[in-house]
Design an enzyme around this catalytic site. Structure first.
Site, mmCIF file in Angstrom:
data_model
loop_
_atom_site.group_PDB
_atom_site.id
_atom_site.type_symbol
_atom_site.label_atom_id
_atom_site.label_comp_id
_atom_site.label_asym_id
_atom_site.label_seq_id
_atom_site.Cartn_x
_atom_site.Cartn_y
_atom_site.Cartn_z
ATOM 1 N N ASP A 40 92.476 106.529 89.151
ATOM 2 C CA ASP A 40 91.707 107.747 89.415
ATOM 3 C C ASP A 40 90.759 107.453 90.574
ATOM 4 O OD1 ASP A 40 91.102 110.474 87.480
ATOM 5 O OD2 ASP A 40 89.741 110.046 89.144
ATOM 6 N N ASP A 75 93.879 105.941 96.547
ATOM 7 C CA ASP A 75 94.359 107.292 96.835
ATOM 8 C C ASP A 75 95.878 107.276 96.781
ATOM 9 O OD1 ASP A 75 95.084 109.740 97.885
ATOM 10 O OD2 ASP A 75 94.028 109.475 99.796
ATOM 11 N N ASN A 102 100.454 112.155 87.827
ATOM 12 C CA ASN A 102 99.668 113.233 87.230
ATOM 13 C C ASN A 102 98.543 113.717 88.133
ATOM 14 O OD1 ASN A 102 98.394 114.702 84.724
ATOM 15 N ND2 ASN A 102 96.792 113.313 85.454
ATOM 16 N N TYR A 173 99.348 125.298 95.642
ATOM 17 C CA TYR A 173 99.611 124.523 94.430
ATOM 18 C C TYR A 173 101.033 124.776 93.921
ATOM 19 C CZ TYR A 173 98.925 123.113 89.498
ATOM 20 O OH TYR A 173 99.021 122.543 88.259
ATOM 21 N N LYS A 177 104.076 122.080 93.530
ATOM 22 C CA LYS A 177 104.670 121.816 92.227
ATOM 23 C C LYS A 177 106.165 122.135 92.213
ATOM 24 C CE LYS A 177 101.142 120.267 89.896
ATOM 25 N NZ LYS A 177 101.087 118.826 89.525
ATOM 26 N N THR A 207 92.139 121.863 81.157
ATOM 27 C CA THR A 207 91.623 120.771 81.972
ATOM 28 C C THR A 207 90.595 121.352 82.932
ATOM 29 O OG1 THR A 207 93.237 121.038 83.773
ATOM 30 C CG2 THR A 207 93.914 119.697 81.885
#
Length: 304
Positions: A40, A75, A102, A173, A177, A207
């Site tokens: 992360d 990254d 993810n 987005y 995806k 989330t």
């Protein structure tokens, strides 16, 4: 923390694992006996750097429960950074068995208002962030396979309903995806020869990216099962990362609450074949016939 389980002894990388669904994956894999690399970079919802260190916090949780984990702050959309991530797993735990992609963030805006940098940044972290880690992991597994060492590896990518059906206000987005869905199919076909399966999930959970969407579905004390909890997504991901999932590849699983479905993508339709080039003026009734015989498309999320 379980020392034996469905993923006992396996080394797993999870990107974007400091919060939300990624954090739930990390804890679930550790509970299933895996050694976990918690990646992360520590960014805000819109991808800007923060002073927080969520990866270290998740590692502390895993270790406190008796599991094995290490933090990584690279990254994933950086070519060198993603390579370091793969190498860290190999150097720390002696190999790599599972890659869970993810990481991501959103910059939502209607297409007519979407700025170039808002497009580039979202496509970069989601789509390139999947490709870069897959590329370096696959290179490692190919080398292992060519050296005669057995490979039983897994990649689990993260798509979205926004990529499968579209989503108003999320053109960047959704496109990223959708690209991940296509990338999963290609990788599954290419990596199988090295002992690697590649699947993807399209999760629906609460989330940072969806908390406003699911605000009215927040669990309240006494409600019992929280259908929007990110922990609901992890069981299928852990199973896909285990040896039990051998032979399952190139598939997309939609997951929400206690529901799992196998999504079926674009398929060849029944054609109308004239045997020669069509005249544009003749195509009106032909297209009408094709549409009448086909299935209606799923509605776009957010469309009126």
């Amino acid at each position: 923390m379980a020392t034996e389980g469905i993923c006992a002894g396996r080394t797993v990388i999870i990107t974007g694992a400091g919060r939300g669904i990624g954090r739930a994956h990390a804890l679930a894999f550790a509970a299933a006996g895996a050694k976990v690399v918690v990646n992360d970079i520590g960014t805000s919802l819109s991808g800007e750097s923060t002073a927080e260190t969520p990866a270290e916090q998740v590692v502390s949780e895993i270790r406190a429960a008796g599991g094995e984990a290490v933090a990584n702050g690279d990254d994933v959309a950086s070519w060198d950074g993603s390579q370091r991530l793969i190498q860290q797993a190999v150097d720390t735990f002696g190999g790599l068995d599972v890659l869970v992609n993810n990481a991501g963030f959103v910059r939502d805006r209607m297409l007519v208002n979407l700025a170039e940098d808002e497009w580039d940044s979202v496509v970069r972290v989601h789509l390139k962030g999947h490709f870069a880690t897959m590329r370096h992991a696959a290179a490692y597994w190919r080398a292992e396979s060519k050296a005669g060492r057995p490979v039983d590896a897994r990649i689990i990518n993260t798509s979205s309903g926004a990529g499968l059906q579209g989503s108003v206000g999320q053109g960047n987005y959704g496109a990223a995806k959708a690209g991940i869905a296509g990338l999963t199919l290609t990788a599954s076909a290419e990596f199988g020869r090295y002992g690697v399966t590649v699947n993807a999930i399209a999760p629906s959970a609460r989330t940072r990216m969806t908390e406003t969407v699911f605000a009215d579905m927040m669990a309240k004390p006494g409600d019992g099962f929280d259908a929007m909890a990110p922990e609901n997504i992890s069981p299928i991901v852990v199973w896909l990362g285990s040896p039990e999932s051998a032979g399952i590849t190139g598939r997309m699983f939609e997951v929400e609450g206690g529901r799992i479905a196998l999504a079926e993508g674009w398929r060849h339709g029944v054609p109308v074949d004239r045997g020669t080039r069509w005249n544009p003026a003749d195509l009106g009734p032909v297209v009408a016939e094709l549409i009448s015989k086909g299935n209606a498309p799923e509605p776009v999320y957010g469309a009126s």
